[in-house]
Design an enzyme around this catalytic site. Structure first.
Site, short mmCIF file in Angstrom:
data_model
loop_
_atom_site.label_atom_id
_atom_site.label_comp_id
_atom_site.label_asym_id
_atom_site.label_seq_id
_atom_site.Cartn_x
_atom_site.Cartn_y
_atom_site.Cartn_z
N ASN A 225 9.49 8.41 4.21
CA ASN A 225 8.39 9.13 3.59
C ASN A 225 7.47 9.68 4.64
O ASN A 225 7.30 9.09 5.72
CB ASN A 225 7.62 8.22 2.61
CG ASN A 225 6.50 7.46 3.28
OD1 ASN A 225 5.42 8.00 3.52
ND2 ASN A 225 6.75 6.20 3.62
N GLY B 74 7.17 -2.85 -1.63
CA GLY B 74 6.83 -1.44 -1.48
C GLY B 74 7.78 -0.54 -2.24
O GLY B 74 7.69 -0.38 -3.47
N SER C 184 0.82 -1.21 0.00
CA SER C 184 0.00 0.00 0.00
C SER C 184 0.85 1.27 0.00
O SER C 184 1.86 1.35 0.69
CB SER C 184 -0.89 0.00 1.24
OG SER C 184 -1.67 1.19 1.27
N LEU D 83 -0.82 10.28 4.09
CA LEU D 83 -2.10 9.67 3.70
C LEU D 83 -2.92 10.48 2.70
O LEU D 83 -4.16 10.43 2.71
CB LEU D 83 -2.96 9.38 4.94
CG LEU D 83 -2.40 8.35 5.94
CD1 LEU D 83 -3.36 8.21 7.12
CD2 LEU D 83 -2.19 7.00 5.28
N CYS E 46 0.09 4.14 10.79
CA CYS E 46 0.72 5.16 9.96
C CYS E 46 1.45 6.16 10.84
O CYS E 46 0.83 6.86 11.64
CB CYS E 46 -0.29 5.90 9.09
SG CYS E 46 0.55 7.12 8.06
N ILE F 222 4.23 11.12 3.48
CA ILE F 222 3.23 11.56 2.51
C ILE F 222 2.04 12.14 3.26
O ILE F 222 1.47 13.14 2.86
CB ILE F 222 2.78 10.38 1.61
CG1 ILE F 222 3.99 9.70 0.95
CG2 ILE F 222 1.77 10.84 0.57
CD1 ILE F 222 4.82 10.53 0.04
N ASN G 110 4.74 -2.34 8.61
CA ASN G 110 4.69 -0.97 8.17
C ASN G 110 6.08 -0.35 8.40
O ASN G 110 7.01 -1.07 8.76
CB ASN G 110 3.62 -0.20 8.98
CG ASN G 110 3.00 0.92 8.14
OD1 ASN G 110 3.71 1.59 7.40
ND2 ASN G 110 1.71 1.12 8.26
C1 LIG Z 1 5.79 6.40 -0.04
C2 LIG Z 1 5.16 5.36 0.83
C3 LIG Z 1 3.81 5.46 1.14
C4 LIG Z 1 3.20 4.51 1.96
N1 LIG Z 1 1.86 4.60 2.21
C5 LIG Z 1 1.24 3.63 2.95
C6 LIG Z 1 -0.17 3.65 3.16
O1 LIG Z 1 -0.86 4.52 2.68
N2 LIG Z 1 -0.73 2.67 3.94
C7 LIG Z 1 0.05 1.66 4.49
O2 LIG Z 1 -0.49 0.79 5.17
N3 LIG Z 1 1.38 1.61 4.28
C8 LIG Z 1 2.00 2.57 3.53
N4 LIG Z 1 3.36 2.49 3.32
C9 LIG Z 1 4.13 1.38 3.89
C10 LIG Z 1 4.35 0.26 2.87
O3 LIG Z 1 3.13 -0.28 2.44
C11 LIG Z 1 5.23 -0.86 3.46
O4 LIG Z 1 4.58 -1.39 4.57
C12 LIG Z 1 6.59 -0.38 3.89
O5 LIG Z 1 7.07 0.60 3.01
C13 LIG Z 1 7.63 -1.50 3.98
O6 LIG Z 1 7.85 -2.12 2.73
P1 LIG Z 1 9.03 -1.70 1.70
O7 LIG Z 1 10.30 -1.66 2.48
O8 LIG Z 1 9.00 -2.75 0.64
O9 LIG Z 1 8.67 -0.36 1.18
C14 LIG Z 1 3.97 3.44 2.50
C15 LIG Z 1 5.33 3.35 2.18
C16 LIG Z 1 5.93 4.29 1.36
C17 LIG Z 1 7.40 4.16 1.06
#
Ligand SMILES: Cc1cc2nc3c(=O)[nH]c(=O)nc-3n(C[C@H](O)[C@H](O)[C@H](O)COP(=O)(O)O)c2cc1C
Ligand SMILES: Cc1cc2nc3c(=O)[nH]c(=O)nc-3n(C[C@H](O)[C@H](O)[C@H](O)COP(=O)(O)OP(=O)(O)OC[C@H]3O[C@@H](n4cnc5c(N)ncnc54)[C@H](O)[C@@H]3O)c2cc1C
Ligand SMILES: Cc1cc2nc3c(=O)[nH]c(=O)nc-3n(C[C@H](O)[C@H](O)[C@H](O)COP(=O)(O)OP(=O)(O)OC[C@H]3O[C@@H](n4cnc5c(N)ncnc54)[C@H](O)[C@@H]3O)c2cc1C
Ligand SMILES: Cc1cc2nc3c(=O)[nH]c(=O)nc-3n(C[C@H](O)[C@H](O)[C@H](O)COP(=O)(O)O)c2cc1C
Ligand code: FES
Ligand code: FES
EC number: 1.3.-.-
Lengths: 308, 246, 308, 246
Positions: free
Chosen positions: A69, A265, A21, A73, A130, A71, A192
């Site tokens: 990040n 992600g 996500s 939400l 978050c 952002i 997360n």
């Molecule tokens: C830019 C960005 C935005 C994200 N937005 C959300 C989100 O809206 N909801 C959520 O549950 N996780 C969010 N995440 C977390 C990711 O879904 C994931 O859990 C986390 O980045 C770890 O995985 P990764 O290392 O592969 O990125 C976000 C991550 C990034 C980098």
């Protein structure tokens, strides 16, 4: 049966790979790059009851082997998500996991009800962790009791299975997992982001306007693998593992650790084609080794099997 | 947008901390001036975010970029040598409009100059009259002057007066009525001054921090005057002047 | 006054740089490489009441921009530490911070009494957060009340100042910090390692014999900086910041975040000369910018100063 | 122990996944056979731990290493080209003893062979008679045979028989009474078999995972027969046979 396919609550997946996500928006940008039908599932960006404009810029920074990040939400609100963002995804034969966030149990219940009844999503993912909005539900992410209560409330209104996304910013991830399992969660997503920050040494000030942000990418993978390893031995609901996945070896590590599916992600930003690339690599590997996803799941802690 | 395993065909440090590189791609990039490439610094997983760098010159499968060594990423890219491969995504974003007549003023500050060179070449082809005001901190940052002079009547500024005129590109802008529109690229304070001072409207190219570069991460979201939100990577980096709040 | 010097409880430091516990052994190996008098202070390896043989091999693994260790507090026991390991360090004009660990409050009290009364150490560092031994005191690391009780007990017997080393594996680092501050801690060290793991994809099994280990190195720096930033705004005792420091920029980041001194751990393995190199780099930088360590401390959150 | 900015003077892939590299250092390394170098793979902070690689040949300021591409680190090192710099710590550890007479049997498995080549050259200088049994998984792993034959009567084994004799270096060891002592280097199961089977005592060189490589981290601590603890990096990697528990 296909070597790669996995069956999770609400999601019949061709393969265990799905984007995480917030790292795939609502799929539009990727749909112009490759056929989304290749994916095991799609996790869309968090929806909140009302539209959110997100945080001030800068919202992203790089750290060694990771990114931060904040952002915040940003999303058009659940109604527009349902009317504008989700319909284009219906043309694909791919389960949709809808991420939701909020600042009160009522928020979650509201979006969960709307999303699950829209008929457009296969399952819900509750982002109770978050770190980037003041009222982003972070309290639910570190207190087992509030997390359980929230899960229960959402389960009561949701007509699709509910996954709870856990925060790594806790001293007892297993306790959190067990609490939401008992409250009726159908699955877990973990992890997360870790809360981190970076200071601009030219100015002495935080780089992110929000000061702190969520740390993701290869840097956090060891923490994520450890948590999946620990939790998968203590719950019986499936886990969508994530955190720093960018290679076939990473995918295998999460499956060995005990994940049933693996979300990608940050790597989508580094390489927009990463998901289909990993899917192909995993298929080839499984074929070569004559393994299936379910046979290798949890191998790191299961008693030695003949296959080894 | 495509991913290219570009081959570095030449590399030159044109100032102590400014690198000029020519990249060879398999297929023509088909890029417009103002669009950018997204480079992944080499480093086996060390670098997570790509670096946005504007296209400075382009012809078929060959493309030139000029960039300043800022942090670890641009330094790692500059360490590569000709023959080495570079992981490049692009072209990305919306470029400058294809003006066909009149006079265009190019206003560039520092590393904002490279995309204006690409624009100058295109405008010249279109038969447009081109003027350029390009500014730098000091003589050690000055770049692309000769190239720019090929296409445009060029005035060079440095803040400390060590090269060209002492001052800023915006210094005499208010009273300059010799252009119909402008293309500006540089740091935000410069763009603000341009928007405030220029007698005509024009186009500005923003250097915002980016995550993905193709619209997926929401790291670069900016507000328009009317309150709607746009992505600098996808809807920009070039916008009409005053279109987005700087 | 020297630009670099800092005065912490029990430690008059020529500069704010010290090696972190467990990453400098008892100094012997480094003493043959450079003059230890250059260091701001030395943190020695954890001492426990009795000798500890440590964990089975492998005890170390590499992750992207990080390392995992599960040494398991190997040490010859506090008596031998006092009789054999600490005396050679007395020849240097450098404060010695003695790290201690244990599995019960009695253990900590025992080693703290012995060490502080040996006359060989300038201050104590309570490792209440070693993730690598079953009884490594990790419970003290995540529960504010036990941490406070432990701190109090140690303070009662210690004749030198007491620093408490905090674990990042918690959802409320500020709560932990405030708890030990109220209990009388003279300073904080943070952070210890995050709990992580790595699975060998060739075998499907954890690489470390201990299964999980402590994650350190550049990968964790954003988490460490965030915690120092947060805690330094909520306590008035000094913080020794650490986690992934390997460059001058990293040192500055921790000072800007609010640390009073900066410890270097894993980087000593990558580059044994890292501490003196950072000290020289910091001296030069302070000279050039006409700054002092105390003037830049906490700059990331202090109201804008004229110096900026 | 010193840190060297070694320059790669030549690089050759001698098998698909085996790299031979010559390094030039500023000062002579003054290393003994059996000692090792600790290489930092290039990658701007991506790599934290150095990689221990044995010295295979050494003369003054020039030194050869031969290593198999295993994971990301050795792959990153092998990607470097001649002229590139490599961050090297060394020499580290205790080497093989300086035997002056009699017959020494060298027993090497896979990437355990390179240090034995250094030992062979030294033993040859000392006037010692040398025999060698070197074993590999298959013909694609075979290396350094010609070099070894310069100094030693050499028998090559492969597990699948695709080169040399089919079998293992320990296969006929029990009945071999033609040597006074041995130097063995290879994977742990091989070393165990050697200790169990060899009619004479000897020296084994261990390939343990290391952290620092110079005694500071306690990652490589092993137990001796008498229960005392030793560090493989500092007290080894060469030990007397049966001295440490494998
Ligand atoms: C830019 C960005 C935005 C994200 N937005 C959300 C989100 O809206 N909801 C959520 O549950 N996780 C969010 N995440 C977390 C990711 O879904 C994931 O859990 C986390 O980045 C770890 O995985 P990764 O290392 O592969 O990125 C976000 C991550 C990034 C980098
Ligand atoms: C559309 C666009 C076009 C650009 N074109 C050029 C060009 O042609 N020549 C040139 O020299 N520079 C250009 N820049 C600026 C260039 O992208 C940054 O200097 C570069 O990303 C810094 O990376 P680094 O690794 O050196 O710094 P680091 O500080 O290590 O970078 C860390 C992260 O911050 C981002 N970042 C840091 N500084 C900037 C900045 N000023 N702007 C945007 N992101 C930044 C990086 O992209 C990276 O994600 C452009 C920027 C944008 C947005
Ligand atoms: C004293 C000594 C001498 C050696 N000499 C040679 C030699 O001459 N030629 C050669 O090909 N190999 C040699 N090895 C083995 C070599 O060190 C490993 O193959 C190499 O470290 C693997 O690194 P990687 O980046 O490819 O693997 P990765 O899996 O990425 O390495 C990750 C970490 O694990 C360690 N590691 C992984 N495999 C091994 C292993 N088998 N032994 C020790 N550490 C390991 C690495 O050093 C690194 O710290 C020697 C090992 C030791 C201890
Ligand atoms: C090999 C190793 C051993 C360590 N042993 C100890 C220890 O005995 N006591 C302690 O408090 N911390 C110990 N630590 C943690 C470090 O002191 C430090 O808190 C942590 O590694 C973060 O800093 P770094 O990223 O600079 O290594 C150890 C770390 C490593 C890598
Ligand atoms: S940089 Fe990712 S949306 Fe613009
Ligand atoms: S590898 Fe660090 S002590 Fe041996």
């Amino acid at each position: 049966m296909n070597r790669s396919s996995v069956k999770l609550p609400g999601m019949d997946m061709k393969n265990p790979i799905l984007p995480a996500s917030g790292c795939f928006s609502f799929g539009r940008e990727f749909a112009s790059l490759y056929d989304l039908n290749q994916l095991g599932a799609v996790t869309v960006k968090a929806a909140t009851p009302e539209a959110k404009r997100g945080n001030a810029l800068p919202r992203a920074a790089e750290t060694t082997a990771g990114m931060l990040n904040a952002i915040g939400l940003q999303n058009p609100g659940v109604e527009k998500v349902i009317s504008e963002e989700l319909p284009p995804l219906q043309q694909y034969d791919v389960p949709i996991l809808a991420n939701t966030a909020g600042s009160s149990p009522e928020d979650y219940v509201y979006t969960a009800r709307r999303l699950s009844r829209s008929g457009l999503v296969s399952a819900l993912e509750l982002n109770i962790s978050c770190p980037n909005v003041k009222d982003g539900g972070i309290q639910f992410g570190s207190d087992p009791e509030s997390a359980a209560a929230l899960t229960k409330a959402v389960k009561e209104v949701s007509s699709v299975p509910v996954y709870v996304k856990l925060s790594p910013n806790t001293s007892d991830i297993t306790g959190m997992a067990q609490a939401v399992e008992s409250a009726g969660a159908d699955g877990l997503s973990m992890i997360n982001t870790l809360i981190g920050m970076k200071i601009d040494v030219r100015t002495g000030r935080p780089i992110l306007a929000n000061t702190t942000g969520g740390l993701s990418g290869p840097a956090v993978k060891p923490v994520a693998v450890r948590m999946v390893y620990e939790v998968s031995q203590h719950v019986s609901i499936p886990i969508i593992g994530m955190g720093g996945v960018s290679t076939l070896e990473d995918v295998l590590e999460f499956l060995y650790a005990g994940a049933s599916a693996v979300a990608v992600g940050t790597a989508n930003f580094t390489n927009p084609w990463i998901c289909p690339e990993l899917i192909t690599a995993l298929d080839t590997w499984l074929e070569e080794k004559e393994e299936t996803v379910s046979s290798i799941k949890g191998r790191s802690w299961k008693p030695c099997m003949s296959a080894l | 947008m495509k991913k290219h395993a570009a081959v570095i065909s030449s590399k030159e440090m044109i100032q102590e901390n400014i690198c000029s590189m020519t990249l060879q791609t398999d297929e023509p990039l088909e890029a417009r001036p103002g669009q950018f490439l997204h480079l992944l610094p080499p480093g086996e997983g060390r670098f997570i975010l790509r670096r946005p760098i504007s296209i400075c010159e382009i012809e078929e499968t060959e493309c030139r970029i000029v960039f300043r060594l800022e942090g670890d990423g641009t330094k790692a890219v500059a360490k590569q040598n000709s023959g080495d491969k570079l992981d490049v995504l692009g072209p990305l974003g919306q470029g400058f409009p294809d003006i066909q007549s009149g006079t265009v003023l190019l206003i560039g500050g520092g590393v904002g100059v490279p995309p204006l060179l690409a624009a100058a070449e295109q405008l010249h082809k279109n038969g447009v009259r081109i003027q350029a005001r390009i500014g730098f901190a000091d003589q050690n940052q000055v770049m692309l002057v000769e190239e720019m002079e090929k296409w445009a009547e060029t005035i060079v500024y440095t803040e400390d007066g060590s090269a060209g005129r002492k001052g800023r590109v915006t210094d005499e802008l208010e009273t300059d009525n010799g252009f119909d529109t402008y293309f500006a690229c540089g740091p935000k304070p410069m763009l603000k001054a341009v928007e405030a001072k220029a007698p005509a409207s024009g186009y500005v190219s923003l250097e915002e921090r980016m995550g993905c570069g193709f619209g997926a991460c929401y790291a670069c979201v900016m507000e328009k005057e009317d309150g709607t939100l746009v992505k600098a990577c996808l809807d920009g980096p070039v916008f009409q002047s005053r279109e987005v709040l700087l």
